[in-house]
Motif scaffolding. Structure first.
Motif, mmCIF file in Angstrom:
data_model
loop_
_atom_site.group_PDB
_atom_site.id
_atom_site.type_symbol
_atom_site.label_atom_id
_atom_site.label_comp_id
_atom_site.label_asym_id
_atom_site.label_seq_id
_atom_site.Cartn_x
_atom_site.Cartn_y
_atom_site.Cartn_z
ATOM 1 N N LEU A 262 0.827 -1.206 0.000
ATOM 2 C CA LEU A 262 0.000 0.000 0.000
ATOM 3 C C LEU A 262 0.863 1.258 0.000
ATOM 4 O O LEU A 262 0.597 2.220 -0.739
ATOM 5 C CB LEU A 262 -0.930 -0.001 1.220
ATOM 6 N N LEU A 263 1.913 1.259 0.803
ATOM 7 C CA LEU A 263 2.809 2.409 0.846
ATOM 8 C C LEU A 263 3.552 2.572 -0.487
ATOM 9 O O LEU A 263 3.778 3.702 -0.945
ATOM 10 C CB LEU A 263 3.809 2.258 1.988
ATOM 11 N N ASP A 264 3.915 1.467 -1.098
ATOM 12 C CA ASP A 264 4.568 1.529 -2.407
ATOM 13 C C ASP A 264 3.608 2.074 -3.465
ATOM 14 O O ASP A 264 4.001 2.841 -4.344
ATOM 15 C CB ASP A 264 5.056 0.132 -2.797
ATOM 16 N N TRP A 265 2.346 1.689 -3.363
ATOM 17 C CA TRP A 265 1.313 2.164 -4.298
ATOM 18 C C TRP A 265 1.063 3.665 -4.131
ATOM 19 O O TRP A 265 0.948 4.406 -5.110
ATOM 20 C CB TRP A 265 0.031 1.376 -4.061
ATOM 21 N N GLU A 266 1.022 4.117 -2.879
ATOM 22 C CA GLU A 266 0.767 5.533 -2.617
ATOM 23 C C GLU A 266 1.970 6.398 -2.965
ATOM 24 O O GLU A 266 1.826 7.568 -3.303
ATOM 25 C CB GLU A 266 0.400 5.729 -1.146
ATOM 26 N N GLY A 267 3.176 5.837 -2.897
ATOM 27 C CA GLY A 267 4.381 6.583 -3.233
ATOM 28 C C GLY A 267 4.931 7.360 -2.060
ATOM 29 O O GLY A 267 4.295 7.507 -1.012
ATOM 30 N N GLY A 268 6.156 7.844 -2.233
ATOM 31 C CA GLY A 268 6.791 8.646 -1.192
ATOM 32 C C GLY A 268 7.665 7.850 -0.243
ATOM 33 O O GLY A 268 8.243 8.421 0.691
ATOM 34 N N PHE A 269 7.763 6.523 -0.461
ATOM 35 C CA PHE A 269 8.563 5.695 0.445
ATOM 36 C C PHE A 269 9.599 4.887 -0.344
ATOM 37 O O PHE A 269 9.911 3.755 -0.004
ATOM 38 C CB PHE A 269 7.656 4.746 1.237
ATOM 39 N N GLU A 270 10.131 5.481 -1.409
ATOM 40 C CA GLU A 270 11.054 4.768 -2.285
ATOM 41 C C GLU A 270 12.455 4.653 -1.707
ATOM 42 O O GLU A 270 13.215 3.758 -2.088
ATOM 43 C CB GLU A 270 11.136 5.467 -3.647
ATOM 44 N N ASP A 271 12.805 5.523 -0.784
ATOM 45 C CA ASP A 271 14.184 5.571 -0.284
ATOM 46 C C ASP A 271 14.435 4.508 0.790
ATOM 47 O O ASP A 271 13.521 3.791 1.217
ATOM 48 C CB ASP A 271 14.491 6.956 0.266
ATOM 49 N N PHE A 272 15.703 4.469 1.226
ATOM 50 C CA PHE A 272 16.129 3.486 2.212
ATOM 51 C C PHE A 272 16.761 4.186 3.407
ATOM 52 O O PHE A 272 17.274 5.299 3.296
ATOM 53 C CB PHE A 272 17.129 2.506 1.583
ATOM 54 N N THR A 273 16.716 3.525 4.549
ATOM 55 C CA THR A 273 17.328 4.065 5.758
ATOM 56 C C THR A 273 18.839 3.978 5.660
ATOM 57 O O THR A 273 19.391 3.328 4.758
ATOM 58 C CB THR A 273 16.862 3.285 6.994
ATOM 59 N N ASP A 274 19.530 4.599 6.614
ATOM 60 C CA ASP A 274 20.985 4.554 6.630
ATOM 61 C C ASP A 274 21.522 3.136 6.824
ATOM 62 O O ASP A 274 22.651 2.829 6.441
ATOM 63 C CB ASP A 274 21.532 5.451 7.745
#
Length: 315
Positions: A262-274
């Protein structure tokens, strides 16, 4: 996007996503297998060509991009593509393993086939089928690998290992994981330890004992590049995953995958943590309402920081 909307809506009302294979040196050369029925078809007649989208395939399933021959099981759930140079037994055996294995794997995710098809990412070309690829580039020690679209399998049935069922179950678990946790991301959103740990538990592979938890730090292996050389790390991945499943239940783990999608579908969470985890995984983990073995709230930050403490007090 099709999802178990009732479960997710209820959840949000409360709260406001390199693979292990163990292969023996003994091979199954028995011809007396009961294969599932099906038909041979040609994509030049049906139009059902093997998908060529590179983001959705693995290195080995790419081998079938130009192959038009496929065997489809009578249920219509499984298609195995490959060269006409391979034997009838090679095609039928691969299709049978996928057909027979999928329901048992889905039951561990608390899903039926129809629910999986409904929840599966809409980005795959054939959402109603499992695609197999008889891949000549797969070695005997590797045997099989999985992606969001297809499962590559060693084509020579006479060289298959005795633990074929377990290996296929492991790869089907990866196939299900990726379809439930990704919508349009080009790369997996699951930490390496989580993906391998869940697949190992689903396939019934070895799990480290809880009192051995200090032997390895599984949560440090966010990607395959982070992993150490010790083979026993996979048992610790399974231990770290099983802790979550035992405290929260199988369905909660499936809902976690749905939340990542769902978060991937909505967008805005493409990045990764340190430390290498996808933000989609971290945010979904924290939104899923997970608990520890004492039924106390468990965030991703707490699980990673207190992993050994939690495991040492869980037995």
């Amino acid at each position: 996007m099709k999802m178990r909307t009732g479960l997710l809506i209820g959840l949000f009302a409360i709260l406001v996503s390199g693979c292990k294979v163990s292969v023996s040196e003994d091979y199954n050369d028995s011809p007396g297998h009961d294969f599932t029925p099906g038909l041979y078809l040609d994509a030049r007649d049906t139009g059902d060509y093997f998908p060529s989208s590179s983001w959705s395939l693995s290195q080995h399933s790419d081998d079938c991009i130009d192959e038009t021959l496929y065997f489809e099981t009578a249920s219509g759930r499984v298609r195995v593509y490959g060269s006409p140079a391979y034997s009838d037994t090679d095609f039928r055996a691969a299709a049978t393993e996928l057909e027979h294995g999928i329901d048992g794997v889905l039951s561990r995710f608390q899903l039926r086939w129809s629910e999986f098809v409904s929840d599966r990412t809409a980005e795959v070309q054939y959402p109603g089928q499992i695609l197999g690829c008889l891949s000549p580039s797969i070695s005997r020690t590797e045997f099989a690998d999985a992606s969001i679209s297809a499962i590559g399998i060693l084509p020579h049935y006479s060289q298959w290992p005795y633990e074929t069922d377990q290996i296929i179950s492991h790869q089907l678990a990866h196939f299900v994981q990726e379809n439930l946790s990704r919508y349009q991301a080009r790369y997996t959103l699951l930490p390496y330890w989580f993906a391998e740990g869940q697949a190992s538990v689903v396939a019934g592979e070895s799990i480290a004992s809880a009192y051995q938890h200090y032997d390895y730090d599984p949560l440090e292996d966010a990607t395959v590049l982070d992993a150490g050389p010790a083979d026993y790390r996979f048992e610790h991945y399974a231990l770290a995953y099983r802790y979550l499943e035992e405290a929260n239940g199988k369905l909660a783990m499936t809902i976690l995958l749905d939340l990542i999608q769902l978060l991937d579908w909505e967008g805005g969470f493409e990045d990764f943590t340190d430390t290498g985890e996808s933000w989609a995984f971290v945010e979904a983990f924290n939104a899923a309402g997970l608990v520890d073995h004492r039924n106390q709230s468990l965030t991703w930050q707490r699980y990673k920081a207190d992993y050994h403490y939690l495991l040492s007090h869980s037995y």
